[in-house]
Design an enzyme around this catalytic site. Structure first.
Site, PDB file in Angstrom:
ATOM      1  N   ASP A  39      89.828  68.753  68.585  1.00 41.95           N
ATOM      2  CA  ASP A  39      88.644  68.064  69.095  1.00 41.95           C
ATOM      3  C   ASP A  39      89.025  67.206  70.407  1.00 41.95           C
ATOM      4  O   ASP A  39      87.861  66.739  70.926  1.00 41.95           O
ATOM      5  CB  ASP A  39      88.267  67.163  67.888  1.00 41.95           C
ATOM      6  CG  ASP A  39      89.526  66.371  67.140  1.00 41.95           C
ATOM      7  OD1 ASP A  39      90.790  66.976  67.535  1.00 41.95           O
ATOM      8  OD2 ASP A  39      89.409  65.291  66.915  1.00 41.95           O
ATOM      9  N   HIS A  79      87.170  69.181  58.925  1.00 43.87           N
ATOM     10  CA  HIS A  79      88.196  69.809  58.267  1.00 43.87           C
ATOM     11  C   HIS A  79      88.108  69.324  56.601  1.00 43.87           C
ATOM     12  O   HIS A  79      89.383  68.649  56.332  1.00 43.87           O
ATOM     13  CB  HIS A  79      89.633  70.043  58.726  1.00 43.87           C
ATOM     14  CG  HIS A  79      90.120  68.762  59.550  1.00 43.87           C
ATOM     15  ND1 HIS A  79      90.379  67.455  58.684  1.00 43.87           N
ATOM     16  CD2 HIS A  79      90.693  68.403  60.926  1.00 43.87           C
ATOM     17  CE1 HIS A  79      90.937  66.697  59.598  1.00 43.87           C
ATOM     18  NE2 HIS A  79      91.003  67.209  60.851  1.00 43.87           N
ATOM     19  N   TYR A 125      88.158  56.664  57.979  1.00 47.46           N
ATOM     20  CA  TYR A 125      89.050  57.482  58.733  1.00 47.46           C
ATOM     21  C   TYR A 125      90.516  57.113  58.676  1.00 47.46           C
ATOM     22  O   TYR A 125      91.346  58.172  58.586  1.00 47.46           O
ATOM     23  CB  TYR A 125      88.754  56.834  60.356  1.00 47.46           C
ATOM     24  CG  TYR A 125      89.294  57.818  61.372  1.00 47.46           C
ATOM     25  CD1 TYR A 125      88.593  58.920  61.947  1.00 47.46           C
ATOM     26  CD2 TYR A 125      90.630  57.760  61.746  1.00 47.46           C
ATOM     27  CE1 TYR A 125      89.229  59.542  62.924  1.00 47.46           C
ATOM     28  CE2 TYR A 125      91.133  58.435  62.947  1.00 47.46           C
ATOM     29  CZ  TYR A 125      90.376  59.357  63.409  1.00 47.46           C
ATOM     30  OH  TYR A 125      91.144  60.077  64.411  1.00 47.46           O
ATOM     31  N   HIS A 157      97.170  64.040  72.809  1.00 45.64           N
ATOM     32  CA  HIS A 157      96.978  64.593  71.450  1.00 45.64           C
ATOM     33  C   HIS A 157      96.584  66.293  71.555  1.00 45.64           C
ATOM     34  O   HIS A 157      95.524  66.332  71.923  1.00 45.64           O
ATOM     35  CB  HIS A 157      96.252  63.802  70.593  1.00 45.64           C
ATOM     36  CG  HIS A 157      96.115  64.263  68.973  1.00 45.64           C
ATOM     37  ND1 HIS A 157      97.014  65.099  68.401  1.00 45.64           N
ATOM     38  CD2 HIS A 157      95.019  64.168  68.176  1.00 45.64           C
ATOM     39  CE1 HIS A 157      96.399  65.312  67.244  1.00 45.64           C
ATOM     40  NE2 HIS A 157      95.330  64.898  67.130  1.00 45.64           N
ATOM     41  N   GLU A 165      95.316  68.177  69.277  1.00 42.83           N
ATOM     42  CA  GLU A 165      94.342  68.834  68.306  1.00 42.83           C
ATOM     43  C   GLU A 165      93.023  69.057  69.239  1.00 42.83           C
ATOM     44  O   GLU A 165      92.642  68.636  70.035  1.00 42.83           O
ATOM     45  CB  GLU A 165      94.116  67.866  67.164  1.00 42.83           C
ATOM     46  CG  GLU A 165      93.389  68.140  65.925  1.00 42.83           C
ATOM     47  CD  GLU A 165      93.301  67.729  64.820  1.00 42.83           C
ATOM     48  OE1 GLU A 165      93.802  66.347  64.759  1.00 42.83           O
ATOM     49  OE2 GLU A 165      92.883  68.210  63.752  1.00 42.83           O
ATOM     50  N   HIS A 205      98.502  61.006  64.437  1.00 41.44           N
ATOM     51  CA  HIS A 205      98.897  61.657  63.399  1.00 41.44           C
ATOM     52  C   HIS A 205      99.649  62.973  63.216  1.00 41.44           C
ATOM     53  O   HIS A 205     100.038  63.595  62.344  1.00 41.44           O
ATOM     54  CB  HIS A 205      97.597  61.497  62.288  1.00 41.44           C
ATOM     55  CG  HIS A 205      96.746  62.673  62.833  1.00 41.44           C
ATOM     56  ND1 HIS A 205      96.261  63.678  61.980  1.00 41.44           N
ATOM     57  CD2 HIS A 205      95.956  62.732  63.892  1.00 41.44           C
ATOM     58  CE1 HIS A 205      95.216  64.577  62.665  1.00 41.44           C
ATOM     59  NE2 HIS A 205      95.202  63.901  63.723  1.00 41.44           N
ATOM     60  N   HIS A 215      87.800  58.493  69.205  1.00 45.15           N
ATOM     61  CA  HIS A 215      86.680  58.666  68.102  1.00 45.15           C
ATOM     62  C   HIS A 215      85.983  57.348  68.070  1.00 45.15           C
ATOM     63  O   HIS A 215      86.572  56.281  67.735  1.00 45.15           O
ATOM     64  CB  HIS A 215      86.873  59.023  66.839  1.00 45.15           C
ATOM     65  CG  HIS A 215      87.402  60.599  66.790  1.00 45.15           C
ATOM     66  ND1 HIS A 215      86.913  61.761  66.976  1.00 45.15           N
ATOM     67  CD2 HIS A 215      88.829  60.901  66.666  1.00 45.15           C
ATOM     68  CE1 HIS A 215      87.589  62.564  67.098  1.00 45.15           C
ATOM     69  NE2 HIS A 215      88.890  62.463  66.718  1.00 45.15           N
ATOM     70  N   ASP A 266      93.565  59.006  68.424  1.00 39.70           N
ATOM     71  CA  ASP A 266      92.953  59.097  66.987  1.00 39.70           C
ATOM     72  C   ASP A 266      93.283  57.503  66.431  1.00 39.70           C
ATOM     73  O   ASP A 266      92.237  57.232  65.643  1.00 39.70           O
ATOM     74  CB  ASP A 266      93.513  60.178  66.205  1.00 39.70           C
ATOM     75  CG  ASP A 266      92.790  61.424  66.286  1.00 39.70           C
ATOM     76  OD1 ASP A 266      91.751  61.741  66.904  1.00 39.70           O
ATOM     77  OD2 ASP A 266      93.630  62.437  65.901  1.00 39.70           O
TER      78      ASP A 266
HETATM   79 FE1  FEO Z   1      93.727  64.560  65.440  1.00 40.26          FE
HETATM   80 FE2  FEO Z   1      90.813  63.380  66.747  1.00 40.26          FE
HETATM   81  O1  FEO Z   1      92.344  64.719  66.451  1.00 40.26           O
END
Ligand code: FEO
Length: 399
Positions: free
Chosen positions: A86, A28, A193, A82, A84, A148, A226, A167
């Site tokens: 991903d 993104h 990041y 989370h 999101e 986040h 990640h 994250d």
């Molecule tokens: Fe906020 Fe890795 O997604």
């Protein structure tokens, strides 16, 4: 036939079962030149539990890695730290394949997941500080709102002292190694990041670090979603987060610009010379070759930013509007700014850049420097002087 995708043991009862995305280059709007990983974790408790899932197209990789340890249908619980995509993109398909008794998420996680998918009755909210029994071990949850997303939370497995941080403490870096000690050269990617994802929430990061230490729980592993898993370098990444969150002014200046016929580039170079003569240092980031996400990474430990743009059709150049818009969203604190640029007949860009910097709460030095068509000695001297003034302001702040 033996399948090659294996789980990797993280601790006595935890396995990494995520996916490695070697080819993603844009997240993104954030450039991911080294790819990323979507980490998910399998807890081999009496109630076998999957912590987070992966991006949709990597569902088969997740299932294959789980299957290298147990039959995926043996999973009792799924935790979504989370919502999101991903980390949740394949959640509906995994729920369909596994048929877990429960899918746990924070109260806002339940709301956000419900706005993405229909996960049915299994979706269950857990409150901040709540624990659930996995039979022979306990899993506890800590809300980390706005780190986040509103729904973000951490999970903690007491038996193995593993903190699953979603994250937080992550980075976009694909690698063959799974642990910090196996992944060299990670610091830039962790900073990138932080700058691109967490910088706007730095005040909450400081509170989070206080909370983690006040919990008084042993932490042997920090398992983000990640990049590498923290084992040996937990103190180092926590220390870096404290430093980045505080954003104390430094004597580094980011000089970034776009240019039509190299006049604004010449001005940038003179500003750089002035910065050095004034006793500071600079990082030159021409926007034709530097991605916005790398520019803001350099801003993370900078005390000032000088932004240059030629004027085109009464406006700043599009690449400059791009970086300023992006930077504004990241809400950098403790930053000094300056504007400069060349023009042909109107020269609005310099004032526009200055106004945009001021709108972010950045302390802007002077009116900025304008040069008509090609900067002559007097304009270049003004640029040199602007560089000196920026350096002097940073020295004052350091006293
Ligand atoms: Fe906020 Fe890795 O997604």
């Amino acid at each position: 036939m033996r399948q090659p995708l294996k789980a990797r043991k993280v601790s006595d009862h935890v396995y990494w079962v995520g996916a490695i995305d070697w080819s993603i280059r844009d997240f993104h709007g954030y450039s991911t030149e080294r790819g990323t990983t979507y980490n998910a974790y399998l807890i081999m408790a009496d109630k076998i539990t999957l912590v987070d899932t992966v991006k949709g197209p990597f569902r088969a990789e997740l299932l294959a890695r789980i299957a290298s340890v147990i039959d995926p249908e043996a999973i009792s619980y799924i935790v979504s730290n989370h919502a999101e995509m991903d980390h949740s993109g394949c959640l509906p398909e995994i729920v369909e394949a596994v048929k877990p008794e429960k899918v746990f998420a924070s109260p806002l996680g339940v709301r956000n997941l419900s706005d993405h998918f229909d996960l049915g009755e299994q979706l269950t909210a857990v409150k901040d500080g709540e624990s659930i029994s996995l039979g022979n071990m306990r899993l506890s949850f800590f809300e980390t709102r706005m780190l986040h997303w509103p729904d973000s939370m951490f999970s903690y497995l007491d038996s193995d002292a593993v903190l699953f941080t979603n994250d937080a403490f992550g980075m976009h870096l694909a690698s063959s190694g799974r642990f910090d000690v196996e992944v060299g050269d990670w610091e830039y990617y962790a900073a990138k990041y932080y700058a691109n994802i967490l910088m706007p929430f730095s005040h909450l990061v400081l509170k989070l670090l206080d909370r983690v230490s006040s919990l008084g729980i042993p932490i042997r592993i920090v398992a983000p979603d990640h990049g590498p898993i923290w084992q040996r370098e937990i103190d180092k990444i926590l220390g870096l987060y404290a430093k980045w969150a505080q954003r104390k002014p430094t004597k580094k200046v980011v000089v970034t610009y776009d240019t039509m016929w190299e006049s604004t580039a010449l001005m940038a170079r003179s500003i750089g010379e002035g910065i050095v003569a004034g006793g500071a240092e600079y990082k030159m980031m021409p926007l034709k070759v530097c991605h916005r996400s790398d520019v803001v990474t350099e801003v993370l430990d900078a005390g000032a930013i000088a932004v240059g743009s030629s004027t085109i059709n009464n406006n700043m150049l599009p690449a400059v509007a791009d970086i300023l818009t992006y930077l504004k969203g990241l809400k950098p604190k403790n930053l000094v700014g300056a504007a400069f640029g060349s023009y042909g007949w109107s020269g609005e860009s310099i004032g526009q850049v200055r106004d945009m910097l001021a709108s972010m709460g950045i302390e802007v030095i002077g009116e900025g420097v304008k040069a008509k068509f090609v900067p002559k000695d007097d304009a270049l001297a003004q640029c040199f002087d602007l560089g000196m003034r920026i350096a002097e302001r940073l020295k004052e702040q350091a006293q």
